[in-house]
Design a protein around this motif. Sequence first.
Motif, PDB file in Angstrom:
ATOM      1  N   GLU A  52      17.027   1.534  -0.891  1.00 50.41           N
ATOM      2  CA  GLU A  52      17.735   0.326  -0.444  1.00 50.41           C
ATOM      3  C   GLU A  52      16.799  -0.878  -0.569  1.00 50.41           C
ATOM      4  O   GLU A  52      16.413  -1.497   0.425  1.00 50.41           O
ATOM      5  N   PRO A  53      16.416  -1.237  -1.801  1.00 52.92           N
ATOM      6  CA  PRO A  53      15.377  -2.255  -1.960  1.00 52.92           C
ATOM      7  C   PRO A  53      15.748  -3.639  -1.434  1.00 52.92           C
ATOM      8  O   PRO A  53      14.894  -4.337  -0.890  1.00 52.92           O
ATOM      9  N   VAL A  54      16.994  -4.036  -1.582  1.00 55.23           N
ATOM     10  CA  VAL A  54      17.375  -5.377  -1.123  1.00 55.23           C
ATOM     11  C   VAL A  54      17.234  -5.472   0.390  1.00 55.23           C
ATOM     12  O   VAL A  54      16.671  -6.446   0.924  1.00 55.23           O
ATOM     13  N   ALA A  55      17.718  -4.468   1.104  1.00 54.94           N
ATOM     14  CA  ALA A  55      17.598  -4.469   2.566  1.00 54.94           C
ATOM     15  C   ALA A  55      16.134  -4.451   2.989  1.00 54.94           C
ATOM     16  O   ALA A  55      15.726  -5.183   3.902  1.00 54.94           O
TER      17      ALA A  55
ATOM     18  N   VAL B  94       0.845  -1.191   0.000  1.00 51.47           N
ATOM     19  CA  VAL B  94       0.000   0.000   0.000  1.00 51.47           C
ATOM     20  C   VAL B  94       0.881   1.242   0.000  1.00 51.47           C
ATOM     21  O   VAL B  94       1.645   1.473   0.946  1.00 51.47           O
ATOM     22  N   ALA B  95       0.762   2.029  -1.059  1.00 46.44           N
ATOM     23  CA  ALA B  95       1.644   3.174  -1.265  1.00 46.44           C
ATOM     24  C   ALA B  95       1.285   4.352  -0.379  1.00 46.44           C
ATOM     25  O   ALA B  95       0.267   4.359   0.319  1.00 46.44           O
ATOM     26  N   GLY B  96       2.128   5.383  -0.433  1.00 46.76           N
ATOM     27  CA  GLY B  96       1.958   6.584   0.370  1.00 46.76           C
ATOM     28  C   GLY B  96       1.108   7.633  -0.311  1.00 46.76           C
ATOM     29  O   GLY B  96       0.203   7.316  -1.092  1.00 46.76           O
ATOM     30  N   LEU B  97       1.424   8.904  -0.061  1.00 43.25           N
ATOM     31  CA  LEU B  97       0.601  10.012  -0.528  1.00 43.25           C
ATOM     32  C   LEU B  97       0.393   9.998  -2.033  1.00 43.25           C
ATOM     33  O   LEU B  97      -0.695  10.304  -2.523  1.00 43.25           O
ATOM     34  N   GLY B  98       1.417   9.647  -2.790  1.00 41.02           N
ATOM     35  CA  GLY B  98       1.273   9.596  -4.250  1.00 41.02           C
ATOM     36  C   GLY B  98       0.227   8.595  -4.692  1.00 41.02           C
ATOM     37  O   GLY B  98      -0.393   8.768  -5.746  1.00 41.02           O
TER      38      GLY B  98
ATOM     39  N   TRP C  31       6.017   0.540  -5.833  1.00 37.23           N
ATOM     40  CA  TRP C  31       6.635  -0.695  -5.354  1.00 37.23           C
ATOM     41  C   TRP C  31       7.425  -1.437  -6.427  1.00 37.23           C
ATOM     42  O   TRP C  31       7.788  -2.601  -6.228  1.00 37.23           O
ATOM     43  N   GLY C  32       7.725  -0.786  -7.526  1.00 38.35           N
ATOM     44  CA  GLY C  32       8.445  -1.445  -8.616  1.00 38.35           C
ATOM     45  C   GLY C  32       9.703  -2.185  -8.196  1.00 38.35           C
ATOM     46  O   GLY C  32       9.939  -3.325  -8.652  1.00 38.35           O
ATOM     47  N   PRO C  33      10.562  -1.615  -7.345  1.00 38.68           N
ATOM     48  CA  PRO C  33      11.792  -2.311  -6.974  1.00 38.68           C
ATOM     49  C   PRO C  33      11.593  -3.503  -6.034  1.00 38.68           C
ATOM     50  O   PRO C  33      12.557  -4.201  -5.726  1.00 38.68           O
ATOM     51  N   ASN C  34      10.380  -3.726  -5.566  1.00 34.76           N
ATOM     52  CA  ASN C  34      10.143  -4.730  -4.525  1.00 34.76           C
ATOM     53  C   ASN C  34       9.263  -5.896  -4.953  1.00 34.76           C
ATOM     54  O   ASN C  34       9.307  -6.953  -4.338  1.00 34.76           O
TER      55      ASN C  34
END
Length: 250
Positions: free
Chosen positions: A227-230, A4-8, A14-17
Amino acid sequence: MLLVAGLGGSAGYWGPNVDAFAARHQVVLHDHRGTGGSTRSEMEYSVELLADDLLRLMDRLDIDKAHLVGHSTGGAMGIVLGAKAPERIASLVLYATWAELDAQMESCLSLRRRILSGMGEAEYHRATPLFLYPPYYVRDHRAELDREIAVAVAATPSRSIMDARAAGIMAFDGLRYLDKIRCPTMVLVAQDDILTPPYSSELIAARIAGAELVQLPRGGHAFSRVEPVAFNNLTLDFLAAHPIGTYAHV
């Protein structure tokens, strides 16, 4: 697993995840009301309205129970649902979110609203990375951020919808929900987040029984993208420790 995304409000955040999560979970993304492919409602907005929308989406998709990973406004929606619909939420990851508007967050959001009102949608989107990303990321990813801005400008909601959404989140009072949350909860924040600083997450974690607080040294307000991997590993490890079906609501 609800991302669930933020204000935008865009699922594209969530593309990198997505790939890492989809390898282990059924992933559901959505554009908030007023954004992306969802209804562009000209109305008064609130976090509770957006949380109700998400619950109706779960009903429509026949999702009885899910993990909820929420960024900023998405985390606030998770706070609401964790308290009001505990039987539907298996666990919460509350990332870069807040429960009480403080002077720092109010100043940032008021400035963004003034940019929107005085300079328009395009300039609002051009300014957004300065609030989301730490300086080193902006320095090193200028071309990528320019493409991100162009996509946001092309798909922008109206000025009135964007302002109504911002006003709605500024009015959110999450403190009244926190002590009602009983599901496993991880509260995640980067120490260089200027929009929802670490003390906002510390307050949330202190008020939710058994919540785990994780503070990362850097990553800004958009840690999952910086820092998508972390972020992916932290989230997956937490969900693995709390699989759906093993937690009984009390």
